[in-house]
Design a protein around this motif. Structure first.
Motif, PDB file in Angstrom:
ATOM      1  N   GLY A   9      24.071  28.634   1.015  1.00 46.18           N
ATOM      2  CA  GLY A   9      22.858  27.833   1.169  1.00 46.18           C
ATOM      3  C   GLY A   9      21.718  28.556   1.852  1.00 46.18           C
ATOM      4  N   ASN A  10      21.977  29.727   2.418  1.00 47.14           N
ATOM      5  CA  ASN A  10      20.926  30.467   3.113  1.00 47.14           C
ATOM      6  C   ASN A  10      19.829  30.923   2.151  1.00 47.14           C
ATOM      7  OD1 ASN A  10      22.379  30.348   5.566  1.00 47.14           O
ATOM      8  ND2 ASN A  10      23.548  32.146   4.995  1.00 47.14           N
ATOM      9  N   THR A  11      20.215  31.554   1.058  1.00 41.71           N
ATOM     10  CA  THR A  11      19.233  32.053   0.106  1.00 41.71           C
ATOM     11  C   THR A  11      18.555  30.895  -0.607  1.00 41.71           C
ATOM     12  OG1 THR A  11      20.574  34.036  -0.143  1.00 41.71           O
ATOM     13  CG2 THR A  11      18.865  33.685  -1.791  1.00 41.71           C
ATOM     14  N   LYS A  12      19.276  29.808  -0.832  1.00 40.34           N
ATOM     15  CA  LYS A  12      18.680  28.598  -1.426  1.00 40.34           C
ATOM     16  C   LYS A  12      17.551  28.085  -0.545  1.00 40.34           C
ATOM     17  CE  LYS A  12      19.796  23.894  -2.971  1.00 40.34           C
ATOM     18  NZ  LYS A  12      18.506  23.379  -2.624  1.00 40.34           N
ATOM     19  N   LEU A  13      17.758  28.109   0.764  1.00 35.70           N
ATOM     20  CA  LEU A  13      16.712  27.675   1.699  1.00 35.70           C
ATOM     21  C   LEU A  13      15.447  28.507   1.515  1.00 35.70           C
ATOM     22  CD1 LEU A  13      16.170  25.745   4.138  1.00 35.70           C
ATOM     23  CD2 LEU A  13      16.857  27.630   5.592  1.00 35.70           C
ATOM     24  N   LEU A  14      15.603  29.820   1.397  1.00 36.78           N
ATOM     25  CA  LEU A  14      14.438  30.684   1.176  1.00 36.78           C
ATOM     26  C   LEU A  14      13.802  30.409  -0.183  1.00 36.78           C
ATOM     27  CD1 LEU A  14      15.778  34.141   2.478  1.00 36.78           C
ATOM     28  CD2 LEU A  14      14.481  32.423   3.747  1.00 36.78           C
ATOM     29  N   GLY A  15      14.632  30.258  -1.210  1.00 39.49           N
ATOM     30  CA  GLY A  15      14.122  29.994  -2.549  1.00 39.49           C
ATOM     31  C   GLY A  15      13.366  28.678  -2.625  1.00 39.49           C
ATOM     32  N   ASP A  16      13.895  27.636  -1.985  1.00 37.69           N
ATOM     33  CA  ASP A  16      13.210  26.339  -1.970  1.00 37.69           C
ATOM     34  C   ASP A  16      11.886  26.425  -1.229  1.00 37.69           C
ATOM     35  OD1 ASP A  16      15.303  25.283  -3.434  1.00 37.69           O
ATOM     36  OD2 ASP A  16      16.223  24.252  -1.722  1.00 37.69           O
ATOM     37  N   PHE A  17      11.868  27.193  -0.149  1.00 36.28           N
ATOM     38  CA  PHE A  17      10.621  27.400   0.580  1.00 36.28           C
ATOM     39  C   PHE A  17       9.583  28.057  -0.326  1.00 36.28           C
ATOM     40  CE2 PHE A  17       7.821  30.178   2.995  1.00 36.28           C
ATOM     41  CZ  PHE A  17       7.256  29.295   3.902  1.00 36.28           C
ATOM     42  N   LEU A  18       9.993  29.080  -1.042  1.00 31.06           N
ATOM     43  CA  LEU A  18       9.066  29.761  -1.951  1.00 31.06           C
ATOM     44  C   LEU A  18       8.573  28.820  -3.049  1.00 31.06           C
ATOM     45  CD1 LEU A  18      10.796  33.249  -2.222  1.00 31.06           C
ATOM     46  CD2 LEU A  18       8.544  32.775  -1.219  1.00 31.06           C
ATOM     47  N   LYS A  19       9.465  28.010  -3.599  1.00 34.05           N
ATOM     48  CA  LYS A  19       9.067  27.054  -4.643  1.00 34.05           C
ATOM     49  C   LYS A  19       7.961  26.135  -4.148  1.00 34.05           C
ATOM     50  CE  LYS A  19      13.340  26.732  -7.254  1.00 34.05           C
ATOM     51  NZ  LYS A  19      14.507  25.919  -7.594  1.00 34.05           N
ATOM     52  N   ASP A  20       8.051  25.741  -2.883  1.00 41.84           N
ATOM     53  CA  ASP A  20       7.072  24.823  -2.307  1.00 41.84           C
ATOM     54  C   ASP A  20       5.799  25.506  -1.822  1.00 41.84           C
ATOM     55  OD1 ASP A  20       8.849  22.754  -2.756  1.00 41.84           O
ATOM     56  OD2 ASP A  20       9.626  22.750  -0.701  1.00 41.84           O
ATOM     57  N   ASN A  21       5.803  26.840  -1.739  1.00 44.56           N
ATOM     58  CA  ASN A  21       4.687  27.518  -1.076  1.00 44.56           C
ATOM     59  C   ASN A  21       4.027  28.643  -1.855  1.00 44.56           C
ATOM     60  OD1 ASN A  21       4.533  26.378   1.830  1.00 44.56           O
ATOM     61  ND2 ASN A  21       6.715  26.628   1.435  1.00 44.56           N
ATOM     62  N   ILE A  22       4.386  28.830  -3.107  1.00 53.19           N
ATOM     63  CA  ILE A  22       3.720  29.879  -3.879  1.00 53.19           C
ATOM     64  C   ILE A  22       3.125  29.302  -5.154  1.00 53.19           C
ATOM     65  CG2 ILE A  22       5.174  31.756  -3.034  1.00 53.19           C
ATOM     66  CD1 ILE A  22       6.554  31.665  -5.800  1.00 53.19           C
ATOM     67  N   ASN A  23       2.090  29.946  -5.622  1.00 52.31           N
ATOM     68  CA  ASN A  23       1.442  29.564  -6.875  1.00 52.31           C
ATOM     69  C   ASN A  23       1.309  30.766  -7.789  1.00 52.31           C
ATOM     70  OD1 ASN A  23       0.953  26.854  -6.101  1.00 52.31           O
ATOM     71  ND2 ASN A  23      -0.709  27.579  -4.798  1.00 52.31           N
ATOM     72  N   ASP A  24       2.195  31.721  -7.637  1.00 50.80           N
ATOM     73  CA  ASP A  24       2.092  32.973  -8.387  1.00 50.80           C
ATOM     74  C   ASP A  24       3.022  32.926  -9.592  1.00 50.80           C
ATOM     75  OD1 ASP A  24       1.836  35.532  -9.272  1.00 50.80           O
ATOM     76  OD2 ASP A  24       3.063  36.404  -7.688  1.00 50.80           O
ATOM     77  N   SER A  25       2.459  32.834 -10.776  1.00 49.19           N
ATOM     78  CA  SER A  25       3.280  32.759 -11.980  1.00 49.19           C
ATOM     79  C   SER A  25       3.485  34.123 -12.627  1.00 49.19           C
ATOM     80  CB  SER A  25       2.631  31.812 -12.990  1.00 49.19           C
ATOM     81  OG  SER A  25       1.366  32.317 -13.373  1.00 49.19           O
ATOM     82  N   LYS A  26       2.903  35.168 -12.044  1.00 52.35           N
ATOM     83  CA  LYS A  26       3.017  36.503 -12.636  1.00 52.35           C
ATOM     84  C   LYS A  26       4.177  37.309 -12.055  1.00 52.35           C
ATOM     85  CE  LYS A  26      -1.892  36.714 -13.570  1.00 52.35           C
ATOM     86  NZ  LYS A  26      -3.155  37.345 -13.266  1.00 52.35           N
ATOM     87  N   THR A  27       4.749  36.826 -10.975  1.00 55.44           N
ATOM     88  CA  THR A  27       5.821  37.541 -10.296  1.00 55.44           C
ATOM     89  C   THR A  27       7.120  36.773 -10.444  1.00 55.44           C
ATOM     90  OG1 THR A  27       4.266  38.466  -8.693  1.00 55.44           O
ATOM     91  CG2 THR A  27       6.579  38.430  -8.048  1.00 55.44           C
ATOM     92  N   ILE A  28       8.197  37.508 -10.647  1.00 46.94           N
ATOM     93  CA  ILE A  28       9.528  36.899 -10.662  1.00 46.94           C
ATOM     94  C   ILE A  28      10.133  37.113  -9.279  1.00 46.94           C
ATOM     95  CG2 ILE A  28      11.841  36.977 -11.653  1.00 46.94           C
ATOM     96  CD1 ILE A  28      10.593  37.851 -14.266  1.00 46.94           C
ATOM     97  N   PHE A  56       9.615  40.258  -6.786  1.00 48.52           N
ATOM     98  CA  PHE A  56       9.667  40.121  -5.333  1.00 48.52           C
ATOM     99  C   PHE A  56      11.115  39.788  -4.990  1.00 48.52           C
ATOM    100  CE2 PHE A  56       9.549  37.994  -1.289  1.00 48.52           C
ATOM    101  CZ  PHE A  56       8.522  38.603  -0.585  1.00 48.52           C
ATOM    102  N   LEU A  57      11.763  40.651  -4.196  1.00 47.57           N
ATOM    103  CA  LEU A  57      13.149  40.447  -3.799  1.00 47.57           C
ATOM    104  C   LEU A  57      13.223  39.718  -2.473  1.00 47.57           C
ATOM    105  CD1 LEU A  57      14.472  44.054  -4.538  1.00 47.57           C
ATOM    106  CD2 LEU A  57      14.923  42.003  -5.912  1.00 47.57           C
ATOM    107  N   PHE A  58      14.142  38.765  -2.362  1.00 48.74           N
ATOM    108  CA  PHE A  58      14.393  38.140  -1.068  1.00 48.74           C
ATOM    109  C   PHE A  58      15.882  37.896  -0.916  1.00 48.74           C
ATOM    110  CE2 PHE A  58      13.607  34.669  -3.998  1.00 48.74           C
ATOM    111  CZ  PHE A  58      14.480  33.652  -3.623  1.00 48.74           C
ATOM    112  N   GLY A  59      16.362  38.094   0.304  1.00 45.98           N
ATOM    113  CA  GLY A  59      17.795  37.952   0.497  1.00 45.98           C
ATOM    114  C   GLY A  59      18.181  37.645   1.927  1.00 45.98           C
ATOM    115  N   THR A  60      19.451  37.313   2.071  1.00 46.71           N
ATOM    116  CA  THR A  60      20.009  37.029   3.385  1.00 46.71           C
ATOM    117  C   THR A  60      21.272  37.862   3.586  1.00 46.71           C
ATOM    118  OG1 THR A  60      21.298  35.169   2.513  1.00 46.71           O
ATOM    119  CG2 THR A  60      19.132  34.664   3.448  1.00 46.71           C
TER     120      THR A  60
END
Length: 148
Positions: A9-28, A56-60
């Protein structure tokens, strides 16, 4: 587009945060949990399917506190990315570990096979319980805004 793989659930927390806070459709955005100093296998397999993308890579990682360690993980993950892609940013933070890790450490500590750093491993386990936290999310948001 945000794709992540999360075991605890750690990475899910980061992913959900990004979903709610980014508007960039050009980056995966690709998120992962750390397995033996690299991204988990599902993430590595997914990254190999990407071509001509901005990533953009993100991890835990359960073992944290070391930017050098996080950089080694990111560099290892980058080895699975096709050269036609561009990694535009990355973020790593510590993440809580399952209770089974603590139980393994405690069993090791009681045995004659305990590593010399077993107390540090146990201390790190408890520190990781606090992550990802609000500060981690703020750092992710600030980095994302600076990079993109």
């Amino acid at each position: 587009m945000i794709h992540y793989f999360s075991q605890t659930g750690n990475t899910k927390l980061l992913g959900d945060f990004l979903k709610d806070n980014i508007n960039d459709s050009k980056t995966i955005y690709v998120g992962f949990w750390t397995d033996k100093g690299n991204a988990n296998q599902e993430t590595l397999d997914y990254l190999k399917t990407l071509h001509h993308q901005k990533i953009f890579l993100f991890g835990t990682a359960g073992f944290g506190k070391s930017e050098e360690y996080f950089k080694r993980i990111i560099n290892k993950v980058k080895e699975s990315i096709d050269a036609t892609n561009e990694v535009v940013g990355s973020f790593m933070c510590q993440g809580k570990m399952p209770d089974s890790v603590l139980q393994r450490y405690l069993s090791l500590k009681e045995s004659d096979k305990a590593p010399k750093n077993i107390d540090l491993l146990i201390e790190n386990y408890y520190e990781a319980l606090n992550h990802p936290n609000e500060e981690d999310l703020e750092n992710l948001g600030a980095l994302n805004n600076r990079v993109l």
